[in-house]
Structures are given as structure tokens and as C-alpha cells.
Design an enzyme around this catalytic site. Sequence first.
Site, mmCIF file in Angstrom:
data_model
loop_
_atom_site.group_PDB
_atom_site.id
_atom_site.type_symbol
_atom_site.label_atom_id
_atom_site.label_comp_id
_atom_site.label_asym_id
_atom_site.label_seq_id
_atom_site.Cartn_x
_atom_site.Cartn_y
_atom_site.Cartn_z
ATOM 1 N N ASP A 121 -30.753 -25.819 5.184
ATOM 2 C CA ASP A 121 -30.505 -24.384 5.111
ATOM 3 C C ASP A 121 -31.183 -23.682 6.292
ATOM 4 O O ASP A 121 -32.378 -23.875 6.541
ATOM 5 C CB ASP A 121 -31.064 -23.862 3.782
ATOM 6 C CG ASP A 121 -30.617 -22.455 3.447
ATOM 7 O OD1 ASP A 121 -30.492 -21.620 4.367
ATOM 8 O OD2 ASP A 121 -30.403 -22.174 2.251
ATOM 9 N N ASP A 143 -18.319 -20.744 7.114
ATOM 10 C CA ASP A 143 -17.538 -20.891 5.876
ATOM 11 C C ASP A 143 -17.060 -19.512 5.445
ATOM 12 O O ASP A 143 -17.868 -18.608 5.239
ATOM 13 C CB ASP A 143 -18.414 -21.516 4.793
ATOM 14 C CG ASP A 143 -17.599 -22.007 3.600
ATOM 15 O OD1 ASP A 143 -16.594 -21.351 3.251
ATOM 16 O OD2 ASP A 143 -17.974 -23.038 3.020
ATOM 17 N N THR A 216 -13.630 -25.176 19.511
ATOM 18 C CA THR A 216 -14.009 -26.210 18.556
ATOM 19 C C THR A 216 -12.807 -26.650 17.729
ATOM 20 O O THR A 216 -11.745 -26.030 17.755
ATOM 21 C CB THR A 216 -15.097 -25.693 17.609
ATOM 22 O OG1 THR A 216 -14.529 -24.665 16.767
ATOM 23 C CG2 THR A 216 -16.264 -25.098 18.395
ATOM 24 N N TYR A 218 -12.501 -26.330 14.621
ATOM 25 C CA TYR A 218 -12.182 -25.285 13.653
ATOM 26 C C TYR A 218 -11.320 -24.212 14.291
ATOM 27 O O TYR A 218 -10.390 -23.690 13.659
ATOM 28 C CB TYR A 218 -13.478 -24.682 13.104
ATOM 29 C CG TYR A 218 -14.292 -25.650 12.290
ATOM 30 C CD1 TYR A 218 -13.895 -26.028 11.010
ATOM 31 C CD2 TYR A 218 -15.455 -26.205 12.802
ATOM 32 C CE1 TYR A 218 -14.630 -26.922 10.259
ATOM 33 C CE2 TYR A 218 -16.207 -27.112 12.060
ATOM 34 C CZ TYR A 218 -15.784 -27.461 10.796
ATOM 35 O OH TYR A 218 -16.520 -28.362 10.063
#
Length: 237
Positions: A121, A143, A216, A218
Site C-alpha cells: 500500500d 484502478d 503503457t 493499460y
Amino acid sequence: MTQNQHPSGAPWRNFYGRLRGKTLRDSQEEYLREDLDGLSPGAVGWDVNPERKPLDIDGLFGGRPLWVEIGFGGGEHLVHMAKTYPDVGIIGCEPFINGVAMLLGKIREAGVTNLAVHPGDARDLFDVIPEGTVQKAFLNYPDPWPKKRHHRRRFVTQDHLEPLHRIMAEGAEFRVATDIEDYVRQTLQEVPKAGFEWTAQSPEDWREPWSDWVSTRYEQKALREGRTPHYLTFIRR
């Protein structure tokens, strides 16, 4: 100990993302076994640093300026920036162990030595980075948590942004790349509340990527599926 604390004294923090995906390849297991400990900044988790002693950034990177990437995915951008800016030290945060393994393979291939990896995290890392230290931070294709009831799980909430603001230097740059329009809306609403100023002067400032940007996987997926990338730049006030 209160109900909002772990037995160690750490604040209780919900984490909602995946920690592990499909089975790792043997080579990826090797990367994790042989490389991760040497690349981790150390003294980050509450189990090993219950007093929250600050990281020795100068010792970690030899006095180089510190950058942070939050959620590096497969590590393409992180390794690209490390190669492009060898005089900077960069810590990448990513709790998804498959992404960490992918990054370690890229680090071996590229031979970069100015990276550290926090496999957890980002807030735990923020706890131990000295105040006003970070010169640049990146949040690339986080996300999206598309359901409205899950928007509080996004990174662009005060729970994440306030500690990020604390560790960044005055005038430091915070970049956000996303293809989700509602994430753009929430970013533009919440990031300024945390003490950052959006730098855009014209539409080209958020439609065009940064000059040192690398696309990237993504982003390539977003483009294939017809979504428009947005590139937002903020300055820490």
C-alpha cells in the site's frame, strides 16, 4: 488500542485491490526470490518499523532527487523514467505481486540501478518518507472502481492525497493519467482540495501526453476500446 488500529498500533486501513493474480512463471518467482529484498527500501511495514522512523532517502539513492510512482502496473513507465533520468531515484509502489514480478524482469533487462520497489500500500510508504521530500509523483491509469458506491476506494480521495501532499516538496509536480472521464472529474475535484493546483491553460494541456511519456499496456487497451486518455498535471502548493 482502538478499534481503528492494528495490534501493532498501525492505523487500520482497508485495502480493496487484488494482491495476486494468475500463477507466476518460474522466472517470475525467481525474480521475487532473488531481487525483491535488495530493491525494497526497507523499514516500511509496521511490523518492522512500528515507530514510523523516516527512510534514509539520501542513503537509498545517494542524494538524488526522489520521485514516486503510485501503482506501477507492469512497470513500463517506471523503468522508462529510470532509464531516461539516471540522476533521479524513483520508488515504485504496487501491491499486486504479479505486477511486481513483471517489473523485476524489466529491471533486470534494462539494467537500471536507480529504482526501489515497495510491494504494498502506497500509504505505508508515505508514512515513512520525510516531509517535503518528493519532487515528482505519478499516478498512471489507476484502478477506476467504476461503480459509484466504490468511488471512495479510488486513490484520488483525501485519505491518499493529504499524505501525498505532505511528502511532496513545494512546487513538486503530480501527474495523473486516466482514460475514465468520471475519474477525471473526481481528480479535478479532489486533488485541488488537498493543496495542488491544476496547471492546464488550454485543452492541449490535458489531451496531449507529456514529452517524456511512454504508452503503457493499460493505455493501449484503452485506445483499442475507444476511450480517450487524459493527462493531468498538478503542482503542489
